[in-house]
Design a protein around this motif. Structure first.
Motif, short mmCIF file in Angstrom:
data_model
loop_
_atom_site.label_atom_id
_atom_site.label_comp_id
_atom_site.label_asym_id
_atom_site.label_seq_id
_atom_site.Cartn_x
_atom_site.Cartn_y
_atom_site.Cartn_z
N ALA A 18 0.91 -1.12 -0.05
CA ALA A 18 -0.10 -0.04 0.09
C ALA A 18 0.99 1.13 -0.10
O ALA A 18 0.76 2.20 -0.83
N LYS A 19 1.97 1.13 0.73
CA LYS A 19 2.73 2.30 0.94
C LYS A 19 3.60 2.60 -0.42
O LYS A 19 3.73 3.60 -0.94
N MET A 20 3.93 1.49 -1.26
CA MET A 20 4.32 1.66 -2.24
C MET A 20 3.54 2.35 -3.34
O MET A 20 3.99 2.83 -4.30
N ARG A 21 2.17 1.86 -3.33
CA ARG A 21 1.27 2.32 -4.25
C ARG A 21 1.15 3.99 -4.16
O ARG A 21 0.91 4.64 -4.90
N LEU A 22 1.44 4.42 -3.00
CA LEU A 22 1.30 5.81 -2.48
C LEU A 22 2.42 6.32 -3.07
O LEU A 22 2.36 7.55 -3.67
N PHE A 23 3.73 6.09 -2.93
CA PHE A 23 4.78 6.57 -3.65
C PHE A 23 4.82 6.48 -5.03
O PHE A 23 5.13 7.37 -5.70
N GLN A 24 4.08 5.61 -5.73
CA GLN A 24 3.85 5.49 -7.02
C GLN A 24 2.77 6.72 -7.46
O GLN A 24 3.19 7.33 -8.55
N ALA A 25 2.02 7.11 -6.62
CA ALA A 25 0.91 8.02 -6.94
C ALA A 25 1.70 9.44 -6.85
O ALA A 25 1.38 10.42 -7.74
N SER A 52 7.47 -6.45 -6.77
CA SER A 52 8.82 -6.53 -7.22
C SER A 52 9.59 -5.67 -6.66
O SER A 52 10.78 -5.84 -6.45
N GLN A 53 9.15 -4.54 -6.67
CA GLN A 53 9.68 -3.25 -5.98
C GLN A 53 10.37 -3.61 -4.66
O GLN A 53 11.16 -2.84 -3.95
N LEU A 54 9.41 -4.32 -3.75
CA LEU A 54 10.05 -4.77 -2.67
C LEU A 54 10.69 -6.29 -2.40
O LEU A 54 10.99 -6.53 -1.46
N ASP A 55 11.07 -6.75 -3.57
CA ASP A 55 11.94 -7.92 -3.83
C ASP A 55 11.05 -9.02 -3.30
O ASP A 55 11.65 -9.78 -2.30
N ILE A 56 9.59 -8.97 -3.38
CA ILE A 56 8.70 -10.21 -2.86
C ILE A 56 8.39 -11.05 -3.88
O ILE A 56 8.08 -10.48 -5.05
#
Length: 78
Positions: free
Chosen positions: A41-48, A74-78
């Motif tokens: 969710a936090k990565m989605r916020l950064f993307q926005a 993939s950005q989180l290496d998961i």
């Protein structure tokens, strides 16, 4: 509540679709922890912040779904 400049804050809702998580889990054979879901969710916020000009002026709802879950993971290496 988020801030672009650390002075003014505004609300942003981020929805992580359960069906997307279940589909990914079925394909990968693993489940995300609560911490990993929060990170997505936090990565989605950064993307926005990177993609949406003037996000603070027009707060909106963001979604993590099947169309962007793999990229965010993939950005989180998961």
């Amino acid at each position: 509540m988020v801030s672009v400049d650390r002075q003014k804050v505004f609300p942003v809702r981020i929805f992580v679709r359960q069906d997307a998580l279940e589909k990914w889990s079925a394909q990968s054979g693993q489940q995300l922890t609560g911490t990993e879901e929060y990170a997505v969710a936090k990565m989605r916020l950064f993307q926005a912040f990177d993609e949406i000009e003037g996000l603070a002026a027009k707060p909106l709802d963001l979604t993590v779904d099947s169309s962007n879950l793999e990229t965010l993971l993939s950005q989180l290496d998961i």
